[in-house]
Design an enzyme around this catalytic site. Structure first.
Site: not given
Lengths: 431, 112, 267
Positions: C95, C217, C245
């Site tokens: 991320s 996602d 995610h």
């Protein structure tokens, strides 16, 4: 009340011992079908595939969401019902923990209404496993937490208000401490002046947390050859005592310049205090005031002093002899319009030290039950052990003694040591 | 800690205040209020009987000075009776033994 | 300063193998890699750490100024590499950490020789012709909820986790501290993460790069993965058949395989 991980049914509240008895009939009256209970339960029900796709949802939750069943089942995932913060939390905590533990309860999230509103909810989920132990689906109950959230927000508001009040109180306290520190500095010298031919050291130990003490001392020049010193103790504590201390200090400084004779200086102070604090709230102090005349030729220092109501000074001789320098009969300063003060004179030979102290030291409570007082004899013995040492060494030793007395010190303590430096190879610097 | 207890009785010379317990920072205020509420006639003598005085700090000494100022304002006099050694030592240190009449007991202090 | 203590650095795996640094994303800590570490430990030396404010990092080292930009976090990564004197390590970032990795490889190319970006996003907010997945209002709501909601998000950040008799291998410690995050520091990290725009930094990446995105996602949509792939010269994109995610948790086998394949092919 919904129960987690259990299909709701009419027998939930049954007495197990009497399945077919009147209780079962009673329950049947209340809930005519399990499906009816599922659809209209007072909480939301949701079943999703392991990837979050919504497979089944009850009418209660659909009504909260303002959604049609067809638009949700098979078309939306659980995360689609959540706000951005909820999505993030779901991805980083909810989902990993559910996978790790198989169940999770009481998580605070917000769901989105079709109209754009938000409903705070508490979510519990449990993973249903197939016969082979493989995870099949996730059952979720959703509780309306609007009332609870409102209550939490009240708590939050109260907590923020309390934090704000605490911060303001801390700031006020800090300002007060700063003001007190400035005041305290006006009562005591920052540092002792350097006096040629004299060794001087001082220590102040406050017993009160507000740092405004009633003890005072000073050392300052009065002419080319002489210095004056004083040390004393104002009756009482706190700001009123500090005001008396301030008046006392500046009166003695002015009086010394005008007439450095010790009895004259104390007489002036007596008049000032008595005039200022006459009546029902008498304020007075105990003081020793004196002058020092170092003789550069011999290294001797001649001391003239007078005392009013104050414990006698100690003289620590370089040869080890230690004695009080008595000033009996000197009256508290400020009590009577006219008062007698007792004068004394001594000569400090090189290596001798004059020690002045307040009764915070001699009145310190000692012993296991803190009922005995430290006393004049103990101080004399302690001082005798340090005779012949420099003023700094004597003060340092007494500082250690005060540490040892600890919470036995009820009152502030001021210490001032004035020594004639030893001539032999001792190398203590003058202060 | 011994709470302060006082008893007033009247002798031909004036009031006699028996002081018992600790006269210190916490009790001196109440003691001062008690003293300044006493009414004395000119020429009377207030006797503080200190037989039961356990402890006296500088606040207690101040209270005695307040008492002295109060009786003198009424043209009256003050005397201390049976001062315990610990307090006598302090009174001598601060010179108050010169301005407060000291008597061995209240009988001697109430002699006209 | 003790960097290893500050960032709660953990070194595990094969001490003589090449080094892989695993960096967690927003709202997480190094526990997020618990299913990845076993796949790497036999062949690689694995370095894990917590950003300041997360997990068991030294909270006293937090500085709002330093961590108001991704540069501050990238500097932490470089300092961790220096403290361990890493050479030619591979940085794996999840991320927002994928973007922190972009900055770190630019600063210390001799220490970090390759990059794996797991569910990266250089820009979360939709922009002229760019789809980041969130409107400005979405992000404003998220940040406002972090700003204002002590008992909501911050309580949710440290949920009371029920016991699990079925999974005794999960230590109490892990259950009670999973992705623990200090709420005040999380606010700063969230602002930095979700308001940043690192799109222009991508083209400067000059090391071999693997991009892993998820088919479904909920945070970074497919377009974002494609954008990153196009922007980084010579990069490889692998789309995992995964939902969510955090593919390293939701699809660990596929994620681990993609990472180990990439590592094995590095020159």
């Amino acid at each position: 009340m919904c129960r987690i991980g259990q299909e709701p049914g009419p027998h939930d509240a049954d007495n197990e011992d009497d399945e077919e008895g009147p209780t079962a009939a009673f329950a049947a009256l209340l809930e005519d079908s399990v499906e009816e209970l599922y659809e209209n339960a007072p909480c939301g029900y949701l079943s999703t595939l392991m990837d979050g796709t919504i497979a089944k949802i009850n009418g209660t939750l659909l009504a909260w969401l303002g959604q049609e069943r067809d638009a949700v089942v098979g078309r939306m995932r659980f995360t689609d019902l959540l706000t951005v913060g909820g999505k993030l939390y779901h991805e980083t905590h909810f989902s990993p923990l559910l996978r790790m533990q198989g169940e999770l309860s009481g998580i605070a999230l917000e769901i989105k209404e079709a109209g754009g509103g938000r409903i705070p909810v508490l979510v519990s989920s449990v993973v249903k496993h197939g016969g082979g132990g493989e995870p099949q689906l996730i059952r979720t109950t959703v509780f309306d937490a609007r009332d609870r959230r409102a209550y939490e927000e009240e708590l939050l508001g109260a907590r923020k208000a309390a934090e704000q009040a605490r911060k303001e109180a801390e700031a006020d306290r800090a300002r007060l401490q700063d003001a007190l520190a400035v005041l305290q500095q006006s009562l005591l010298p920052d540092s002792l002046p350097s006096v040629p031919g004299l060794d001087a050291a001082a220590h102040y130990r406050t017993a009160s947390p507000d740092r405004l003490g009633g003890d005072f001392y000073d050392l300052f020049p009065i002419d080319a050859d002489r210095f004056a010193f004083f040390l004393g103790d104002v009756c009482g504590k706190g700001p009123q005592a500090a005001a008396v201390t301030s008046l006392t200090r500046y009166t003695l400084r002015a009086a010394a310049v005008h007439d450095p004779d010790p009895v004259s200086a104390l007489t002036t102070l007596n008049q000032v205090l008595h005039e200022r604090y006459t009546g029902g709230d008498p304020r007075y102090c105990t003081t020793i005031f004196g002058t020092l005349a170092p003789d550069p030729a011999t290294g001797r220092v001649t001391v003239h002093l007078a005392a009013g109501g104050h414990p006698p000074a100690l003289v620590l001789r370089g040869n080890g002899k230690t004695e009080y320098l008595p000033t009996p009969g000197g009256l508290l300063v400020g009590v009577l319009p006219t008062a007698t003060f007792t004068a004394a004179t001594t000569v400090l030979e090189p290596g001798d030290t004059l020690l002045l102290y307040t009764d915070g030291l001699t009145e310190a409570r000692t012993g296991d039950d803190r009922t005995a007082l430290y006393g004049d004899e103990a101080l004399l013995d302690f001082a005798a052990d340090h005779a012949g040492r420099s003023a700094q060494d004597v003060i340092q030793a007494l500082t250690g003694l005060l540490d040892d007395l600890g919470d036995g010190l009820d009152d502030d303590t001021a210490l001032l040591a004035l020594g004639a430096p030893a001539l032999t190879p001792r190398t203590e610097a003058t202060a | 800690m011994n709470p302060l207890q006082t008893t007033i009785r009247h002798a031909p010379t004036g009031p006699v205040l028996e002081v018992n317990g600790d006269l210190d920072y916490t009790s001196a205020g109440e003691f001062r209020a008690l003293i300044t509420a006493l009414t004395l006639q000119p020429g009377q003598r207030l006797v503080l009987d200190l037989t039961g005085l356990e402890f006296c700090d500088s606040s207690g000494i101040t209270a005695m000075i307040v008492a002295r100022n109060h009786v003198h304002a009424a043209d009256a006099d003050i005397a201390l009776a049976a001062v315990p050694d610990h307090t006598l030592r302090v009174l001598r240190m601060v010179g108050l033994d010169q301005i407060l009449a000291l008597h061995p007991d209240s009988e001697a202090a109430t002699r006209p | 300063m003790d960097v290893e203590r500050r960032n709660n650095v953990t070194v595990t795996g094969n001490p003589s193998g090449p080094t892989v640094v695993l960096a967690h994303g927003f709202g997480c800590d190094q526990n997020m890699w618990r299913l990845t570490v076993p796949a790497l430990a036999d062949d690689y030396r694995v370095v894990l750490f917590d950003y300041v404010g997360a997990g068991r990092s030294d909270l006293s080292a937090f500085s709002e100024d330093r961590y108001a930009s991704l540069d501050g976090y990238a500097q932490d990564v470089v300092e961790v590499c220096e403290a361990l004197d890493l050479r030619d390590a591979v940085f794996v970032g999840h991320s927002v950490s994928a973007m922190i990795g972009v900055l770190a490889v630019g600063r210390a190319p001799e220490r970090l020789r390759a990059l794996v970006m797991v569910a990266p996003s250089p820009r979360y907010i939709d922009d002229d012709g760019y789809r980041g997945g969130f409107t400005a209002e979405d992000i404003a709501e998220l940040l406002a909820s972090l700003e204002s909601n002590y008992l909501g998000w911050s309580a949710a950040m440290a949920p009371v986790i029920m016991g699990n008799a079925d999974r005794p291998e999960l230590g109490e410690e892990l259950k009670n501290s999973f992705c623990a995050t200090d709420p005040d520091m999380a606010r700063v990290f969230a602002r930095t993460t979700f308001l940043s725009d690192s799109r222009d930094d991508l083209k400067a990446v000059a090391v071999p790069t693997l991009i892993l995105d998820c088919a479904r996602d909920v945070i970074a949509p497919r377009e974002v993965g494609a954008f990153v792939h196009q922007a980084i010269p010579g990069s490889t994109l692998v789309t995992l058949d995964a939902t969510g995610h955090c593919p390293h948790l939701s699809a660990p086998e596929a994620t681990n395989e993609a990472i180990t394949d990439f590592l094995a092919r590095l020159p």
